[in-house]
Design a protein around this motif. Structure first.
Motif, PDB file in Angstrom:
ATOM      1  N   GLN B 196      -2.381  -7.069 -28.103  1.00  0.00           N
ATOM      2  CA  GLN B 196      -3.594  -6.222 -28.113  1.00  0.00           C
ATOM      3  C   GLN B 196      -4.256  -6.244 -26.736  1.00  0.00           C
ATOM      4  O   GLN B 196      -4.662  -5.217 -26.201  1.00  0.00           O
ATOM      5  CB  GLN B 196      -4.588  -6.748 -29.157  1.00  0.00           C
ATOM      6  N   THR B 197      -4.333  -7.462 -26.152  1.00  0.00           N
ATOM      7  CA  THR B 197      -4.951  -7.605 -24.818  1.00  0.00           C
ATOM      8  C   THR B 197      -4.138  -6.854 -23.772  1.00  0.00           C
ATOM      9  O   THR B 197      -4.682  -6.121 -22.933  1.00  0.00           O
ATOM     10  CB  THR B 197      -5.037  -9.098 -24.436  1.00  0.00           C
ATOM     11  N   ILE B 198      -2.815  -7.018 -23.853  1.00  0.00           N
ATOM     12  CA  ILE B 198      -1.941  -6.332 -22.883  1.00  0.00           C
ATOM     13  C   ILE B 198      -2.096  -4.816 -23.021  1.00  0.00           C
ATOM     14  O   ILE B 198      -2.166  -4.084 -22.034  1.00  0.00           O
ATOM     15  CB  ILE B 198      -0.469  -6.771 -23.087  1.00  0.00           C
ATOM     16  N   SER B 199      -2.185  -4.360 -24.265  1.00  0.00           N
ATOM     17  CA  SER B 199      -2.285  -2.912 -24.512  1.00  0.00           C
ATOM     18  C   SER B 199      -3.527  -2.303 -23.861  1.00  0.00           C
ATOM     19  O   SER B 199      -3.535  -1.120 -23.487  1.00  0.00           O
ATOM     20  CB  SER B 199      -2.327  -2.630 -26.014  1.00  0.00           C
ATOM     21  N   LEU B 200      -4.572  -3.123 -23.742  1.00  0.00           N
ATOM     22  CA  LEU B 200      -5.815  -2.589 -23.169  1.00  0.00           C
ATOM     23  C   LEU B 200      -5.656  -2.233 -21.679  1.00  0.00           C
ATOM     24  O   LEU B 200      -6.506  -1.579 -21.101  1.00  0.00           O
ATOM     25  CB  LEU B 200      -6.969  -3.582 -23.366  1.00  0.00           C
ATOM     26  N   PHE B 201      -4.561  -2.692 -21.080  1.00  0.00           N
ATOM     27  CA  PHE B 201      -4.279  -2.304 -19.688  1.00  0.00           C
ATOM     28  C   PHE B 201      -3.531  -0.971 -19.605  1.00  0.00           C
ATOM     29  O   PHE B 201      -3.283  -0.456 -18.526  1.00  0.00           O
ATOM     30  CB  PHE B 201      -3.461  -3.392 -18.974  1.00  0.00           C
ATOM     31  N   ASN B 202      -3.174  -0.458 -20.774  1.00  0.00           N
ATOM     32  CA  ASN B 202      -2.477   0.833 -20.830  1.00  0.00           C
ATOM     33  C   ASN B 202      -3.513   1.947 -20.951  1.00  0.00           C
ATOM     34  O   ASN B 202      -4.183   2.071 -21.981  1.00  0.00           O
ATOM     35  CB  ASN B 202      -1.532   0.840 -22.032  1.00  0.00           C
ATOM     36  N   PRO B 203      -3.685   2.763 -19.920  1.00  0.00           N
ATOM     37  CA  PRO B 203      -4.744   3.790 -19.959  1.00  0.00           C
ATOM     38  C   PRO B 203      -4.572   4.790 -21.100  1.00  0.00           C
ATOM     39  O   PRO B 203      -5.556   5.351 -21.594  1.00  0.00           O
ATOM     40  CB  PRO B 203      -4.626   4.482 -18.601  1.00  0.00           C
ATOM     41  N   VAL B 204      -3.330   4.980 -21.538  1.00  0.00           N
ATOM     42  CA  VAL B 204      -3.090   5.982 -22.585  1.00  0.00           C
ATOM     43  C   VAL B 204      -3.718   5.536 -23.918  1.00  0.00           C
ATOM     44  O   VAL B 204      -4.097   6.364 -24.735  1.00  0.00           O
ATOM     45  CB  VAL B 204      -1.569   6.250 -22.725  1.00  0.00           C
ATOM     46  N   VAL B 205      -3.854   4.225 -24.105  1.00  0.00           N
ATOM     47  CA  VAL B 205      -4.495   3.699 -25.315  1.00  0.00           C
ATOM     48  C   VAL B 205      -5.883   4.316 -25.480  1.00  0.00           C
ATOM     49  O   VAL B 205      -6.268   4.734 -26.579  1.00  0.00           O
ATOM     50  CB  VAL B 205      -4.615   2.151 -25.223  1.00  0.00           C
ATOM     51  N   TYR B 206      -6.607   4.409 -24.379  1.00  0.00           N
ATOM     52  CA  TYR B 206      -7.979   4.912 -24.434  1.00  0.00           C
ATOM     53  C   TYR B 206      -7.996   6.403 -24.771  1.00  0.00           C
ATOM     54  O   TYR B 206      -8.876   6.873 -25.495  1.00  0.00           O
ATOM     55  CB  TYR B 206      -8.680   4.675 -23.087  1.00  0.00           C
ATOM     56  N   LEU B 207      -7.012   7.124 -24.247  1.00  0.00           N
ATOM     57  CA  LEU B 207      -6.965   8.567 -24.500  1.00  0.00           C
ATOM     58  C   LEU B 207      -6.670   8.843 -25.974  1.00  0.00           C
ATOM     59  O   LEU B 207      -7.342   9.653 -26.620  1.00  0.00           O
ATOM     60  CB  LEU B 207      -5.909   9.244 -23.609  1.00  0.00           C
ATOM     61  N   ILE B 208      -5.651   8.160 -26.480  1.00  0.00           N
ATOM     62  CA  ILE B 208      -5.261   8.393 -27.875  1.00  0.00           C
ATOM     63  C   ILE B 208      -6.367   7.902 -28.815  1.00  0.00           C
ATOM     64  O   ILE B 208      -6.708   8.569 -29.796  1.00  0.00           O
ATOM     65  CB  ILE B 208      -3.914   7.697 -28.178  1.00  0.00           C
TER      66      ILE B 208
END
Lengths: 308, 253
Positions: B196-208
């Motif tokens: 979950q923490t690693i995913s927060l570094f993925n900008p696409v997470v925020y868009l989706i």
């Protein structure tokens, strides 16, 4: 009259250090056809591309109709049409669409009547709805000219416009260029076919190694740099030129049947009358004679070789 | 402002889309439908609801994002790369237009196509699942902003690329994995804490996440943060494009 293009101290050094233009200064007069001649790599295309905004200058200034090409780029570019040396075309588009696109791109409102006129003047009307990829090389060249003329430019750059074009099409294009000049368009023409500049240009500039080595009115250039020669076909062939004719510096052909005399039309006395009298005195008869003038191509080659 | 130039570029680009309608519209709709069949109907039927939303409906915002991001990049990168490839870029460079007008034409057309595709996919999805859009205005805002941002990104990519391989490598090797790992098919909360923490570094997470919130009021991160990320990305791309035109990077020698 203020020149329509004024280039002062223009230099261009590409990344890597190659200096394509060295302190070039040149004025182009409104309404003239200017032939820019030079061997490959002389800097012709770089010069054109800087004026058109495709290449950035290193130093110097260029104004078009009084406007600076950097500070007032909208003013300068809207006045210019460019037909590039290569044949870059929108393969899947039609002549009509690309001409309409070019007109819009250069800030002109739609004018189907003008596009029609341009396409008809270039014999493209019948092909207006065909995909460009289906057209011949000559037709593609016409499409590029149509694109350049679509926005009614005051200045037209033709960079090698007839390269790879057949004789008939070349004649057609010359006719188009002449009619453009008659309508007030200033044409700057670069060409490898010196005959083209000889036919069309009012003035000629020669560029070599990034420097303008000469700018002159074509007719004056041909008068001043051109030489005429008189060739005599002898009735009886000679082994050597008699010593009494040494003053005329005659050239005897290998066969000994042809004498050539070079003379300068600018001088008050060409020496032809005296030569003919001297030949009669020496008992040398001829059965035919002809004169010829050096072409612009010969002058150009001489200038470039001299500069090198 | 050279409005005629903007119109000319925009119209030409939109005409290109209509000329290649199969590639531009039918292909993304078909591939999205396949996702629904596989993930929604076949696999999704065996997955329980996520946060009270059926799995088929849950993946709709992510699939739209996946399509509009890849289509925006593809459309605008191709639009500027192809003139570079064929040499017709000379005309654009010699025209009396500013970078803003070039962007409004090319990026505007690419973003328009993406929005159209996004809405078509939304319509297609409604044949498979029941979709409720809680905040339609915000949904459209996300759709437009993300389409514009990624069209700008595609434009940068098209200028940067000096070969077809470079043109395709970023969408395939960067965008696609980030989208798949960005919560298209799952909620980030379903992952172990470390991921979950690693995913927060993925900008696409925020868009989706933000886009999904506009549908179901359900998100992995706060919607304000998502919106901020989209606007930040948009600003970054605008600065990059401004610099490209100012410096002439890969455009003018």
């Amino acid at each position: 009259m203020q020149p329509i293009i004024s280039i002062k101290g223009l230099t261009k050094t590409y990344e890597g250090g190659f200096q394509a233009l060295k302190e070039v200064s040149l004025d182009i007069n409104r309404g003239e056809i200017f032939g820019l001649l030079g061997p490959n790599g002389a800097g012709k295309t770089t010069l054109i591309n800087i004026v058109c905004g495709i290449v950035t200058k290193t130093t110097g200034s260029v104004t078009v109709d009084g406007f600076d090409i950097v500070d007032d780029y909208r003013q300068t570019r809207s006045r210019i049409g460019l037909v590039p040396q290569e044949l870059p075309t929108e393969t899947f588009e039609t002549p009509w669409n690309v001409a309409r696109f070019s007109r819009g791109l250069f800030g002109k409102p739609e004018n189907p009547g003008h596009i029609e006129k341009v396409l008809k003047s270039l014999s493209l009307w019948e092909k207006r709805n065909e995909k460009i990829m289906m057209l011949s090389g000559g037709m593609k060249r016409r499409v590029l000219i149509a694109k350049a003329l679509a926005h009614e430019p005051e200045i037209l750059f033709l960079d090698e416009p007839t390269a790879g074009v057949d004789v008939e099409l070349r004649q057609d294009m010359w006719s188009v260029v002449r009619s453009l000049r008659e309508s007030g368009v200033t044409v700057i023409l670069t060409t490898h076919y010196i005959e083209e500049a000889e036919q069309l240009a009012d003035r000629v500039g020669v560029i070599n190694h990034g420097k303008i080595i000469l700018v002159e009115e074509k007719n004056r250039l041909m008068r001043e740099f051109g030489k005429k020669q008189l060739v005599l076909q002898l009735t009886d062939c000679l082994a050597v030129v008699p010593p009494e004719l040494d003053d005329y510096e005659l050239e005897l052909s290998e066969s000994g049947c042809e004498l050539t005399y070079h003379y300068d039309t600018k001088q008050d006395h060409t020496g032809i009358t005296a030569l003919l009298a001297a030949l009669r005195t020496a008992g040398i008869k001829f059965n035919d004679l002809s004169t010829s003038q050096s072409s612009l191509e010969e002058i150009f080659v001489g200038l470039v070789n001299q500069e090198a | 402002m050279n409005l005629h130039a903007i119109k000319a570029i925009y119209r030409t680009e939109m005409t290109r889309m209509m000329r290649t309608v199969v590639q531009s519209i039918v292909a993304p709709v078909l591939s999205t439908s396949l996702y629904f069949v596989i993930f929604g109907a076949a696999i999704g039927s065996r997955i329980t609801e996520i946060d009270g939303i059926s799995y088929g409906a849950f993946i709709v915002p992510g699939l739209i994002m996946l399509s509009i991001m890849t289509e925006s990049i593809s459309n605008s990168s191709f639009a500027i790369y192809f003139p570079k490839f064929t040499g017709t870029i000379f005309e654009l460079l010699s025209a009396p237009i500013s970078f803003v007008e070039v962007l409004l034409g090319y990026v505007g057309a690419a973003a328009t196509k993406s929005v159209i595709i996004g809405l078509i996919i939304l319509g297609t999805a409604s044949f498979f699942v029941t979709i409720d859009i809680a905040h339609p205005v915000i949904m459209m805002l996300f759709l437009v902003l993300i389409s514009v941002s990624f069209s700008l990104f595609g434009f940068i990519l098209g200028v940067w690329a000096d070969g077809w391989e470079k043109l395709t490598i970023v969408p395939i090797l960067v965008i696609m994995p980030l989208t798949f790992l960005g919560g298209t098919f799952y909620s980030i909360s379903m992952l172990p804490p470390a991921w979950q923490t690693i995913s927060l570094f993925n900008p696409v997470v925020y868009l989706i996440s933000g886009f999904r919130w506009s549908f179901y009021e359900n998100s992995d991160v706060a919607v304000a943060i998502s919106l901020g990320m989209v606007l930040g990305f948009l600003l970054l791309c605008l600065i990059a494009v401004w610099w490209i035109f100012k410096s002439g990077y890969k455009l003018r020698s």
